[in-house]
Design an enzyme around this catalytic site. Structure first.
Site: not given
Length: 395
Positions: A128, A244
């Site tokens: 990411y 997450e």
């Protein structure tokens, strides 16, 4: 909310505890107890043991090989694993990319990728963040240009946790520069063995190689590795981050650590009174214990919501990471001279060289330094407070 466990839940806890007693290898337990360096082979071996039992994915539905447990059973399982000294399962596969695959991938992709995650055979990492695109993730620049039946990927990802072990990386890549930045992002699965992928270590404050830079130089990725629709990756990324951030609450780990912290505080060192008798330290410990209990109840509220993790997950992320940081700070203070900063070789189970401190010494100072990152990764806590203000409080 009923805060008491039912007889069935207590029976389930006893079953999990007995399984851990009978099946958690002693060398794995010792690695966790002594806070030694995470080891790929050890993590995969434990995942295989759980998978063989049918407990490899506590949060997955049965149709994909998971346990089908409810939120309370999942929490009990995680608490008992942490208390027994079991290593943390690898979240990147089990709790992050797997829910995305289950929700948005094709049936062929599910059959291809989910079994390796479940058994631990395939190690995943997350692609990411980039230089200049961390909290402002939508400004990412790693590109994926369509060329027939493949994408050509170029760019760089950073802070890639345990990327040196990874077989696969799930990546956010830019497939379009038109419209808003969020509208041109796609979700791509990339084999780390593909030519053009380079992993370079970043050594952290505690001296460890935990995170990395990952470079993509004309990396060819089959179009069939695209999850969902092209340019819809931002939607899938937000879905993943909800899972997450819920996991970052880390209640089971913090409860086990609280038990350890209380044990250390009660010990007598060099003829001095135990630290637990110091009023100021005891007050801080009690405050942290109360905050942890409140976090546990909040986790239960989020997990039992039929809609799944939403913006409330940001609350869990903020409180879980702050509690963790405060706990590591207290443990470092409680350990005193036994809170050795770092001896790299001493983080291996077979180390027989010179040591610093007593037989109870642990790398508590190194852990404290390492855990400063908690309030940054998974979306910085400042960003999470903005999300809470806008989407939870409606400000």
């Amino acid at each position: 909310m009923n805060l008491n466990y039912t007889a069935e839940q207590e029976a389930f806890r006893a079953e999990v505890r007995q399984f851990l007693h009978d099946n958690l290898p002693e060398d794995i337990r010792l690695r966790t107890e002594k806070r030694l360096r995470p080891d790929k082979a050890t993590t995969q071996r434990w995942q295989k043991i759980l998978s063989d039992k049918g407990w490899g994915a506590s949060n997955w539905p049965k149709e994909y090989g998971g346990t089908g447990w409810d939120a309370i059973e999942q929490l009990i399982f995680e608490e008992e694993c942490a208390a027994a000294g079991a290593p943390r399962q690898l979240d990147f596969g089990l709790r992050m990319v797997a829910p995305v695959i289950m929700s948005f991938a094709t049936e062929e992709q599910k059959q291809r990728f989910l079994p390796g995650i479940l058994t631990g055979e395939d190690w995943w990492c997350q692609g990411y963040s980039e230089p200049g695109a961390g909290s402002d993730l939508a400004s990412l620049r790693t590109s994926a240009k369509r060329d027939g039946d493949k994408y050509i990927v170029n760019g760089q990802k950073t802070w890639t946790t345990l990327g040196q072990h990874a077989d696969w990386i799930f990546c956010l890549v830019r497939t379009s520069t038109e419209g808003k930045p969020q509208q041109g992002i796609s979700f791509l699965l990339i084999d780390m063995k593909t030519p053009g992928v380079t992993v370079r270590p970043i050594i952290m404050l505690d001296g460890e190689h935990e995170v990395n830079e990952v470079y993509f130089d004309n990396v060819e990725v089959p179009v069939e590795n695209l999850i969902g629709e092209e340019n819809r990756g931002w939607t899938y990324a937000k879905f993943l981050l909800g899972h997450e951030r819920t996991g970052l609450a880390n209640v089971g780990q913090w409860k086990a650590m609280m038990t350890r912290l209380k044990q250390v505080a009660r010990e007598t060192k060099d003829g001095q009174q135990p630290l637990i008798e110091n009023t100021r330290f005891r007050d801080r410990l009690a405050q942290l214990d109360i905050e942890l209990k409140a976090l546990e109840l909040t986790v239960l509220r989020v997990l039992t919501d039929e809609k799944g993790p939403g913006p409330q997950a940001s609350i869990l992320k903020v409180r879980g990471t702050e509690i963790g940081q405060n706990m590591f700070e207290l443990l470092m203070e409680a350990m005193g001279t036994d809170a050795i900063a770092h001896i790299p070789d001493a983080l291996e189970l077979d180390y027989e060289g010179a040591r610093v401190g007593s037989e109870h010494a642990t790398p508590a100072t190194g852990d404290y330094l390492n855990m400063r990152k908690l309030s940054i990764f998974g979306g910085s806590n400042e960003i999470q407070r903005n999300i809470i203000a806008q989407m939870v409080l409606g400000l």
